[in-house]
Structures are given as structure tokens and as C-alpha cells.
Design an enzyme around this catalytic site. Sequence first.
Site, short mmCIF file in Angstrom:
data_model
loop_
_atom_site.label_atom_id
_atom_site.label_comp_id
_atom_site.label_asym_id
_atom_site.label_seq_id
_atom_site.Cartn_x
_atom_site.Cartn_y
_atom_site.Cartn_z
N TYR A 33 2.03 0.21 -6.07
CA TYR A 33 0.91 -0.65 -6.41
C TYR A 33 -0.36 0.07 -6.90
CZ TYR A 33 -1.88 0.64 -2.41
OH TYR A 33 -2.74 1.37 -1.32
N LYS A 147 1.51 5.94 -4.94
CA LYS A 147 0.96 4.84 -4.53
C LYS A 147 2.05 3.94 -3.87
CE LYS A 147 -3.50 2.46 -5.18
NZ LYS A 147 -4.11 2.72 -3.72
N GLU A 180 -7.15 12.15 4.28
CA GLU A 180 -7.87 11.12 3.63
C GLU A 180 -8.10 9.93 4.39
OE1 GLU A 180 -5.73 9.62 0.21
OE2 GLU A 180 -3.87 10.12 1.31
N LEU A 205 -3.41 10.82 -1.81
CA LEU A 205 -3.59 10.04 -3.08
C LEU A 205 -4.27 10.75 -3.94
CD1 LEU A 205 -1.97 7.44 -4.19
CD2 LEU A 205 -4.42 6.29 -3.82
N1 PDD Z 1 -6.59 2.46 -1.80
N2 PDD Z 1 -6.28 7.12 -0.48
C1 PDD Z 1 -5.51 6.19 -0.29
C2 PDD Z 1 -4.46 6.43 1.01
C3 PDD Z 1 -5.84 5.05 -0.63
O1 PDD Z 1 -4.97 3.69 -0.48
C4 PDD Z 1 -6.75 4.71 -1.84
C5 PDD Z 1 -6.98 3.35 -2.47
C6 PDD Z 1 -7.56 5.91 -2.00
C7 PDD Z 1 -8.59 5.85 -3.28
O2 PDD Z 1 -7.96 5.81 -4.37
P1 PDD Z 1 -8.88 5.15 -5.71
O3 PDD Z 1 -9.94 6.00 -5.83
O4 PDD Z 1 -7.94 5.29 -6.82
O5 PDD Z 1 -8.97 3.60 -5.31
C8 PDD Z 1 -7.17 7.17 -1.56
C9 PDD Z 1 -6.70 1.18 -2.61
C10 PDD Z 1 -8.19 0.67 -2.79
C11 PDD Z 1 -5.97 -0.09 -1.49
O6 PDD Z 1 -5.23 0.46 -1.07
O7 PDD Z 1 -6.68 -1.08 -1.41
#
Ligand code: PDD
Length: 287
Positions: A33, A147, A180, A205
Site C-alpha cells: 500500500y 510497504k 521507527e 520503511l
Molecule cells: N505509514 N514507517 C512506517 C512503518 C510507516 O508505516 C510509515 C508510513 C512511515 C513513514 O513513511 P512516509 O513518510 O512515506 O509516510 C515510516 C503510513 C502513513 C500509514 O501506514 O498510514
Amino acid sequence: MPRYAYVNGQYLPHGRAAIHIEDRGYQFADGIYEVVPVAAGRPVDESQHLDRLERSLSELRIAMPMSRRALELVCHELLRRNGIRDGLIYIQVTRGVAPRNHAFPADASPALVMTTKRMNFTGQAKFTDGVSVITVPDQRWARRDIKTINLLPNCLAKQTATEAGAYEALQVDDEGNVTEGTSSNAWIVTGNGKLITRHLSDDILHGVTRRTILAIAAEEGVDFEERPFTVAEALAANEAFVTSATSFVTPVVRIDGKPVGDGVPGPLAQRLLAWYRDYMAGLRVGA
Ligand code: PDD
């Protein structure tokens, strides 16, 4: 205004949109996703999100459900139909529908779902007051760079945080270093003003917001280093914050109940948030 979802070639009313019970995403979490923030009607960092979507798919050997250009067109059309100015686009691709069997089906086509959510970015207390986080052991698999929709450890950790009255859980590896958040990347600012976030590897991620914040930091002459940091180092830091498509730059003011720095949002986190908001609004080029 009716709200539409895009499901495998059709724009359907959100409440009636559905997928097959033998979709492999439903049975095996066999899919990926993206969450793309939308500001002033425009997807932010769209090409970086689609690059990551393509990479996640290729790591799982799932084909692109349509061309890159077609994906962009569907994103923009869904935003238009749903009248979204500020919010997000959720994109999910699974390996498709097939009789249940762990090995890949020979002939399934990837299934694509897109939805949007309207959000109010202004006046959210998390940006002005900061948030509390807790720490939990990182119980995820070894390919956190993909992801995937397999988010059970993240959900369990976020629920632990929620029950503790915290916004996020920082996950900690076997060496005691923060990997993270459950849905965000983690950052600290050391006593000598250096910005620290974990280096890229399979352990985290590769956040799109993380990438943009590092680019802005470089443009603004902020000293930074990409390396692991421990919970103790975060507690001794001047500032901490998390970044994501929905958190932007959210100051962290407490970790496991103990204050970070002065226990209020730090100046660098606030500056980075302001610069990032300008970037989202298209007021900053580059990054
Ligand atoms: N999540 N780390 C994890 C485990 C994440 O699921 C996300 C983002 C990030 C930050 O990535 P980005 O800056 O590309 O959004 C880091 C999204 C927002 C979610 O699962 O809703």
C-alpha cells in the site's frame, strides 16, 4: 458530495465498494500500500510514493496493476470526484483473487483499490502541543523496507500506545536502537543541535517524508547524520519528533512518560514542520 472508491477499474460509492473474499490481500496480507498526502488539491511527493509502490511490488513479484501514467490519472480523478483539497490518497495493490493456496497463483491479476480521506491539517493539537510516545520491542519481519499490508505487529504496538494514552510506539531492535514508529520514522536532535534519524536499510520503511525532511534540512544548512540511536539517547536529546504522510513533523515531548528536552515541542521540529508545510503548499521548490 458522494464519496467514491476506485476498485479494479470502477469508481464505486464508498459504502458499496467491495472486494472478493478470496482476494489474497484478505487471506494472506499478500499486497502492498501507499498513503499519499494531498495538500491544496495536489498529491505531495506523488512520484516518490509511486516509485516506492513500484519497488514494493517488484520485491514481492506482483505486477503493476496498470501503467504508472494510468495510476496517476486514477489518483487525480478520484481526488477530483471526491473534491479533496487537504487529505490523503490510500492505494492498495494485492496479488489478486485465487483459490486459497500459499504459493502464488499462476494466473491472478493484481487487484487495485484507491480511496481518499479528507483531513483538516490546521489546528491539530499534535503539531502545537507535541505528543507522547512509548517504546516497544520491534516484533516485525526482516523486510520492513517493503510497504506491505501485513501490519499486525504495527497494529498491536499502536494499540499498546493508545491504551497508554500515547500517540505512537517507537519500536526498538535487539541492540536497543530505535528502528521507527509503527507508522512513522523517528528522529532526535542531539545536545549539540545535530539531527539524527536511522540510516536506510531493510530494518525500516524508507519514508517519503523522511527523504523530503532530509532534503529540506540539507537546503537549510541543518547538520544531520543517518545512524541508529538508543532510547537512552532519545531521552537525553534536546528534541524528538516523528514524520510520516499523516504526521508531517510531529514533535515528541514525552517518551515512556519522561520528558524530552524541556517537555515542549523543540525549535528545530517546529521549523522543519513550517518548512514542510510550505513544501506541501508548493511554496518551496526543490527538496
Ligand atoms: N505509514 N514507517 C512506517 C512503518 C510507516 O508505516 C510509515 C508510513 C512511515 C513513514 O513513511 P512516509 O513518510 O512515506 O509516510 C515510516 C503510513 C502513513 C500509514 O501506514 O498510514
